[in-house]
Design an enzyme around this catalytic site. Structure first.
Site, PDB file in Angstrom:
ATOM      1  N   HIS A  46      -2.171 -10.031  -2.890  1.00  0.00           N
ATOM      2  CA  HIS A  46      -1.891 -11.383  -2.524  1.00  0.00           C
ATOM      3  C   HIS A  46      -3.095 -12.395  -3.062  1.00  0.00           C
ATOM      4  CE1 HIS A  46       0.980 -10.072   0.523  1.00  0.00           C
ATOM      5  NE2 HIS A  46       0.298  -9.165   0.894  1.00  0.00           N
ATOM      6  N   GLU A 146       2.990   0.381   6.574  1.00  0.00           N
ATOM      7  CA  GLU A 146       2.882  -1.008   7.169  1.00  0.00           C
ATOM      8  C   GLU A 146       4.417  -1.426   7.489  1.00  0.00           C
ATOM      9  OE1 GLU A 146       1.646  -3.697   4.216  1.00  0.00           O
ATOM     10  OE2 GLU A 146       2.149  -2.256   2.641  1.00  0.00           O
ATOM     11  N   ASP A 172       2.340  -6.485   9.027  1.00  0.00           N
ATOM     12  CA  ASP A 172       3.851  -6.180   8.627  1.00  0.00           C
ATOM     13  C   ASP A 172       4.465  -5.137   9.461  1.00  0.00           C
ATOM     14  OD1 ASP A 172       4.262  -7.514   6.003  1.00  0.00           O
ATOM     15  OD2 ASP A 172       2.658  -6.470   5.307  1.00  0.00           O
TER      16      ASP A 172
END
Length: 245
Positions: A46, A146, A172
């Site tokens: 990210h 996740e 998530d």
């Protein structure tokens, strides 16, 4: 080879705390290491990092006591190999949903005969001339649990030989479960995954925040992050501005 003190402590049953770094600034990563974190996680999934900046970041982190780690963008053999060849001592692999996917991560991380990593470390000189001999023992591999799918198969995933532990992604997980973050069902699933991890004999970890990290440590999680430097910077600045206004 440089000893991975973070992995050593985890294997001794101790807890470690770390922080994510997304800003593509080696100086920031170095500052975080010097601040006393056990590991700094260079976030390539990210964050704004690339190959060249990863090289500088790992060396800058190594100037402090923290272990240089990376979250790779995907469970990709070549992306993992390139990160390791540049000096990462810890690999976090996102979105691992099956034991087969966990085995692929191991293949990418470990040199033969434990795995299938290609021999050719490009930028590991700062870790020691005997790197190839000791890399399998010193590199820490955590898979991210996740999703609801991964949570249901957590024990299978974490039982894969060569995986050291997990780093649970609560955001998530809640989204894929279709439940509210922090709800009873969400927390119950998190603790079921924790139990599966412990039963598999692996290190339980979780992506926390400055507000939640202590509670996760108290629940038994041992590989815990406090969010990322962007969040800490924003929160600190907002608090300062608010206090002055």
């Amino acid at each position: 080879m440089r000893v991975n003190e973070c992995k050593r402590r985890l294997l001794e049953g101790k807890a470690v705390i770390g922080i994510g770094s997304s800003l593509n600034s080696a100086l920031v990563a170095e500052t975080l290491s010097l601040a006393g974190f056990d590991f700094v996680l260079v976030d390539n999934q990210h964050g704004a990092w690339d190959d060249e900046s990863n090289v500088v970041a790992f060396r800058s982190i190594a100037l402090g006591a923290a272990t240089p780690m990376i979250r790779v963008p995907a469970n990709d053999y070549y992306a993992i190999g390139r990160a390791l060849d540049r000096g990462a001592l810890g690999i976090i692999v996102p979105m691992v949903n099956s034991p087969e996917e966990a085995a692929e991560a191991v293949r990418a991380v470990r040199y033969p005969p434990q795995g299938g990593r290609s021999i050719g470390p490009f930028g590991t000189g700062f870790l020691g001339s005997d790197y190839i001999k000791h890399a399998n023992a010193e590199i820490y591999l955590a898979v991210q649990i996740e999703t609801a799918t991964a949570a249901a198969r957590a024990k299978e995933i974490l039982s894969v030989e060569g995986v050291d532990g997990m780093w649970l992604g609560p955001n998530d997980l809640a989204a894929t479960m279709g439940v509210a973050f922090g709800s009873e069902a969400h927390l119950e699933t998190i603790m079921k995954v924790y139990e599966a991890c412990v039963q598999a004999g692996k290190v339980p970890g979780i992506a926390g925040t400055p507000q939640s990290a202590r509670s996760w440590l108290d629940r038994g999680f041992r590989f815990v992050t406090l969010g990322g430097e962007i969040g800490l910077l924003a929160a600190t600045c907002q608090e300062l501005v608010h206090s002055l206004k």
